[in-house]
Design a protein around this motif. Structure first.
Motif, PDB file in Angstrom:
ATOM      1  N   ALA A 111     -67.597  39.927  24.618  1.00  0.00           N
ATOM      2  CA  ALA A 111     -69.049  39.588  24.786  1.00  0.00           C
ATOM      3  C   ALA A 111     -68.968  38.023  25.551  1.00  0.00           C
ATOM      4  CB  ALA A 111     -69.899  39.433  23.752  1.00  0.00           C
ATOM      5  N   GLY A 112     -67.724  37.382  25.396  1.00  0.00           N
ATOM      6  CA  GLY A 112     -67.774  36.025  26.131  1.00  0.00           C
ATOM      7  C   GLY A 112     -68.352  35.221  25.315  1.00  0.00           C
ATOM      8  N   VAL A 113     -68.208  35.324  23.661  1.00  0.00           N
ATOM      9  CA  VAL A 113     -68.746  34.397  22.835  1.00  0.00           C
ATOM     10  C   VAL A 113     -67.925  33.247  23.101  1.00  0.00           C
ATOM     11  CG1 VAL A 113     -69.038  34.052  20.399  1.00  0.00           C
ATOM     12  CG2 VAL A 113     -69.644  36.063  21.287  1.00  0.00           C
ATOM     13  N   ARG A 114     -68.499  31.887  22.908  1.00  0.00           N
ATOM     14  CA  ARG A 114     -67.671  30.555  23.187  1.00  0.00           C
ATOM     15  C   ARG A 114     -66.793  30.254  21.816  1.00  0.00           C
ATOM     16  NH1 ARG A 114     -72.047  26.304  25.565  1.00  0.00           N
ATOM     17  NH2 ARG A 114     -73.186  27.708  26.975  1.00  0.00           N
ATOM     18  N   ARG A 115     -67.552  30.519  20.625  1.00  0.00           N
ATOM     19  CA  ARG A 115     -66.999  30.050  19.220  1.00  0.00           C
ATOM     20  C   ARG A 115     -67.315  30.950  18.090  1.00  0.00           C
ATOM     21  NH1 ARG A 115     -64.351  25.874  17.530  1.00  0.00           N
ATOM     22  NH2 ARG A 115     -64.257  25.258  19.712  1.00  0.00           N
ATOM     23  N   ILE A 116     -66.510  31.069  17.277  1.00  0.00           N
ATOM     24  CA  ILE A 116     -66.538  31.753  15.866  1.00  0.00           C
ATOM     25  C   ILE A 116     -66.520  30.764  14.773  1.00  0.00           C
ATOM     26  CG2 ILE A 116     -66.051  33.664  14.350  1.00  0.00           C
ATOM     27  CD1 ILE A 116     -64.695  35.136  16.679  1.00  0.00           C
ATOM     28  N   VAL A 117     -67.611  30.692  14.193  1.00  0.00           N
ATOM     29  CA  VAL A 117     -67.712  29.809  13.052  1.00  0.00           C
ATOM     30  C   VAL A 117     -67.687  30.684  11.542  1.00  0.00           C
ATOM     31  CG1 VAL A 117     -68.770  27.961  11.641  1.00  0.00           C
ATOM     32  CG2 VAL A 117     -69.153  28.283  14.186  1.00  0.00           C
ATOM     33  N   TYR A 118     -66.645  30.295  10.880  1.00  0.00           N
ATOM     34  CA  TYR A 118     -66.355  31.203   9.510  1.00  0.00           C
ATOM     35  C   TYR A 118     -66.579  30.309   8.299  1.00  0.00           C
ATOM     36  CZ  TYR A 118     -63.832  33.948   5.961  1.00  0.00           C
ATOM     37  OH  TYR A 118     -63.393  34.510   4.827  1.00  0.00           O
ATOM     38  N   LEU A 119     -67.013  30.690   7.341  1.00  0.00           N
ATOM     39  CA  LEU A 119     -66.924  29.994   6.165  1.00  0.00           C
ATOM     40  C   LEU A 119     -66.237  30.720   5.066  1.00  0.00           C
ATOM     41  CD1 LEU A 119     -67.904  27.490   4.250  1.00  0.00           C
ATOM     42  CD2 LEU A 119     -69.702  28.931   3.638  1.00  0.00           C
ATOM     43  N   GLY A 120     -64.860  30.007   4.585  1.00  0.00           N
ATOM     44  CA  GLY A 120     -64.077  30.920   3.892  1.00  0.00           C
ATOM     45  C   GLY A 120     -63.829  29.755   2.535  1.00  0.00           C
ATOM     46  N   GLY A 121     -62.935  30.179   1.885  1.00  0.00           N
ATOM     47  CA  GLY A 121     -62.462  29.681   0.631  1.00  0.00           C
ATOM     48  C   GLY A 121     -61.345  28.634   0.787  1.00  0.00           C
ATOM     49  N   LEU A 122     -61.409  27.461  -0.146  1.00  0.00           N
ATOM     50  CA  LEU A 122     -60.233  26.677  -0.056  1.00  0.00           C
ATOM     51  C   LEU A 122     -59.031  26.997  -0.723  1.00  0.00           C
ATOM     52  CD1 LEU A 122     -59.613  23.478   0.984  1.00  0.00           C
ATOM     53  CD2 LEU A 122     -60.758  22.970  -1.396  1.00  0.00           C
ATOM     54  N   THR A 123     -58.081  26.814  -0.280  1.00  0.00           N
ATOM     55  CA  THR A 123     -56.752  27.645  -0.669  1.00  0.00           C
ATOM     56  C   THR A 123     -55.845  26.381  -1.268  1.00  0.00           C
ATOM     57  OG1 THR A 123     -55.695  27.841   1.324  1.00  0.00           O
ATOM     58  CG2 THR A 123     -57.020  29.920   0.617  1.00  0.00           C
ATOM     59  N   PRO A 124     -55.228  26.688  -2.293  1.00  0.00           N
ATOM     60  CA  PRO A 124     -54.358  25.655  -2.921  1.00  0.00           C
ATOM     61  C   PRO A 124     -52.893  25.643  -2.058  1.00  0.00           C
ATOM     62  CG  PRO A 124     -54.007  27.707  -4.036  1.00  0.00           C
ATOM     63  CD  PRO A 124     -55.167  28.033  -3.230  1.00  0.00           C
ATOM     64  N   MET A 125     -52.523  24.109  -1.950  1.00  0.00           N
ATOM     65  CA  MET A 125     -51.333  24.006  -1.133  1.00  0.00           C
ATOM     66  C   MET A 125     -50.239  24.310  -1.939  1.00  0.00           C
ATOM     67  SD  MET A 125     -51.994  22.463   1.796  1.00  0.00           S
ATOM     68  CE  MET A 125     -50.660  21.278   2.153  1.00  0.00           C
ATOM     69  N   GLY A 126     -49.243  24.928  -1.398  1.00  0.00           N
ATOM     70  CA  GLY A 126     -47.736  25.108  -1.803  1.00  0.00           C
ATOM     71  C   GLY A 126     -47.887  26.386  -2.521  1.00  0.00           C
ATOM     72  N   VAL A 127     -48.890  27.265  -2.610  1.00  0.00           N
ATOM     73  CA  VAL A 127     -49.057  28.632  -3.362  1.00  0.00           C
ATOM     74  C   VAL A 127     -48.848  29.715  -2.455  1.00  0.00           C
ATOM     75  CG1 VAL A 127     -50.295  29.988  -4.991  1.00  0.00           C
ATOM     76  CG2 VAL A 127     -50.419  27.501  -5.238  1.00  0.00           C
ATOM     77  N   PRO A 128     -47.722  30.575  -2.786  1.00  0.00           N
ATOM     78  CA  PRO A 128     -47.644  31.553  -1.847  1.00  0.00           C
ATOM     79  C   PRO A 128     -48.936  32.495  -1.696  1.00  0.00           C
ATOM     80  CG  PRO A 128     -45.762  31.397  -3.423  1.00  0.00           C
ATOM     81  CD  PRO A 128     -46.774  30.573  -3.778  1.00  0.00           C
ATOM     82  N   GLU A 129     -49.135  33.009  -0.523  1.00  0.00           N
ATOM     83  CA  GLU A 129     -50.517  33.764  -0.456  1.00  0.00           C
ATOM     84  C   GLU A 129     -50.640  35.158  -1.314  1.00  0.00           C
ATOM     85  OE1 GLU A 129     -52.453  36.167   3.265  1.00  0.00           O
ATOM     86  OE2 GLU A 129     -52.324  33.827   3.592  1.00  0.00           O
ATOM     87  N   GLN A 130     -49.349  35.681  -1.522  1.00  0.00           N
ATOM     88  CA  GLN A 130     -49.439  36.741  -2.237  1.00  0.00           C
ATOM     89  C   GLN A 130     -49.686  36.600  -3.979  1.00  0.00           C
ATOM     90  OE1 GLN A 130     -46.853  35.946  -0.648  1.00  0.00           O
ATOM     91  NE2 GLN A 130     -45.049  35.519  -1.782  1.00  0.00           N
TER      92      GLN A 130
END
Length: 523
Positions: A111-130
């Motif tokens: 559709a030619g959208v200029r930008r997507i803005v998403y609000l997600g969660g703050l994730t911890p540093m150094g912790v494997p995603e799994q």
């Protein structure tokens, strides 16, 4: 509320998904105030019609998992806000989140959208995603899908959001108020970086006008790094409560914690579990680069105590714009309305009662619209309480969600274990049940005038059973209908006749509402 957004920015067309939710319902008026045009994507557009901003925003029907409807909604859009989460939707919610995000990213590019803005969660540093909770893992994956896509994306990552009506605020509020001493899970000692909802909205609005070459994630948080124990004690101090005794123990798993939170607070276990799971790891901001593009005014972002005071003020003044329960409960029914007794959905049981009312239709409507929450249900309070307890026991929402506003309702509002499905001011209130049932249930209340100009109250309870358990359920509870539904009809008409909105001592003694005395948090 105000986002401190500049007023000389380009007027953009912004698509907001999740506008019926807690953040989305507050973002729309902020975007409008900033001078942008707004289009909302909703599965049920009628849920948005009673919002104060509804006449100023365009609403289209669609679902983020349906590519055709997403494509139609994104036509001519400049900035697309993705505020949809499959929170608490069972074991398959990660697949749903992944599929919906990919569809949205693909259609935004087309559709030619200029930008997507998403609000997600703050994730911890150094912790494997799994090792992350499914809730945080899915949020991280959705953000990555947008950042890997061809449309520039702004991914905002927040931890605990403090604002009137947020799930995090409600958990904090009720745990602190109701438990002067508590044995708690270890996560009460986990550090987190809460942020006021006003700052979340300010960053969301500011993200619309970021330079085209910005394509990244940003950590957003307030200036305070606190444990949940710290937040509960600060809440107690702010509301004049005695210092809370908090004893953490290692034996409460996230599942047990969610049941414990569900027992004490209005937040059901299905919502509490992903929230408590996210508190297992320390989540603090590791950068504040967002300020390069959305500058912080003096005193912003708000300190925790100030954000807390603003939230409490909104509660005291009954100015809660949206609540965590604004969005439908995962798994709750969304079937067609039973507007016809010969509804084609199969068997439809009903209990209908009519009574004359020695009062004006306006006085009757005042009682109808004020039902539930602190006002009660006008009949056999113990029966309603037991039904609420049973619902909580099996993982339902129970009666503790209360009301967003003590006097006014709008389509989409949660009301104890009901949701407002239809409201015609002065005439009709239709509620759809969101408690756990072997079928679908509705409750209708009408204020009518007969052929001779006299006021009449008409009440109808409807139940569409699901299989043999549904039929057995209806016939097992039908002997109590005369007491519950019959008593409700009689007491509502009596309350209207007294002309006091049902807040009389006699009405309260028959299951009517209690005085709207302030809770401790409101003093």
């Amino acid at each position: 509320m105000g986002t401190d957004a500049p007023q000389d920015t380009e007027r953009l067309l912004c698509l907001v998904t999740g506008a019926s939710g807690y953040i989305g319902g507050r973002l729309v008026p902020e975007l409008l105030a900033a001078g942008h045009r707004v289009r909302c994507l909703a599965r049920s557009p009628d849920k948005l019609r009673d919002h104060p901003w509804a006449a100023d925003a365009e609403t289209v029907r669609g679902d983020v998992t349906d590519a055709a409807s997403v494509a139609a909604a994104l036509r001519d859009v400049d900035v697309a806000y993705y505020l949809v989460h499959a929170l608490g939707s069972g074991s398959g919610f990660e697949d749903t989140d992944r599929r919906a995000a990919r569809i949205f990213a693909e259609q935004a590019h087309a559709a030619g959208v200029r930008r997507i803005v998403y609000l997600g969660g703050l994730t911890p540093m150094g912790v494997p995603e799994q090792s992350l909770s499914p809730h945080l893992r899915s949020r991280a994956e959705v953000g990555r899908i947008f950042l890997d896509g061809p449309v520039p994306a702004t991914v905002l990552r927040a931890a605990v959001v403090i604002g009137s009506g947020s799930a995090s605020f409600e958990m904090l509020r009720y745990l602190t108020e109701r438990l002067p001493g508590m044995v708690t899970p270890r996560w009460v000692n986990t550090r987190t970086q809460p942020i006021g909802v006003r700052d979340v909205l300010r960053y969301l609005v500011g993200s619309a006008t970021m330079p085209a070459d910005v394509d990244r994630a940003f950590d957003i948080g307030g200036p305070d790094v606190l444990t949940y124990r710290d937040m509960m004690r600060r809440y107690a101090a702010a509301t004049g409560l005695r210092r809370r005794l908090i004893v953490p123990v290692p034996v409460l798993s996230p599942r047990l914690s969610s049941y414990w939170v569900g027992l004490v607070t209005p937040v059901p276990a299905s919502i509490a579990r992903p929230l408590t799971e996210s508190l297992r790891h320390e989540v603090v901001c590791h950068e504040h680069d967002i300020a390069r593009y959305v500058p912080d005014a003096p005193g912003r972002p708000l300190p925790f105590d100030q954000a807390l005071e603003l939230a409490l003020r909104r509660v005291r003044e009954a100015q809660v714009a949206t609540r965590w329960s604004s969005a439908a409960v995962p798994g709750a029914p969304s079937d067609p309305l039973p507007t016809d007794p010969d509804w084609a959905g199969g068997s439809l049981y009903q209990d209908e009662r009519q009574l004359p009312v020695d009062a004006s239709p306006q006085a009757l409507w005042k009682v109808i619209e004020g039902i539930g929450g602190d006002n009660g249900w006008y009949s056999f309070p113990l029966a309603w309480a037991v039904r609420g307890w049973l619902d909580r026991f099996v993982g339902g929402v129970g009666l503790r969600r209360g009301r967003r506003d003590a006097e006014r309702l709008r389509v989409g509002d949660s009301l104890d274990f009901w949701r407002v499905e239809e409201i015609e001011p002065g005439r009709l209130l239709r509620l759809r049940a969101e408690m756990r049932l072997p079928g679908l249930a509705w409750l209708e209340m009408h204020a009518e005038t007969d052929d001779e100009g006299r006021t009449r109250y008409r009440q109808r309870a409807l139940f569409h059973p699901r299989g043999l358990p549904g039929h057995a359920y209806w016939w097992s509870v039908s002997p109590f209908h005369a007491v519950v539904f019959g008593g409700m009809a009689r007491n509502i008409t009596k309350a209207a006749a007294r002309g006091a909105g049902g807040r009389t001592r006699a009405a309260r003694g028959e299951g009517g509402p209690r005085h709207l005395r302030p809770r401790r948090a409101d003093r």
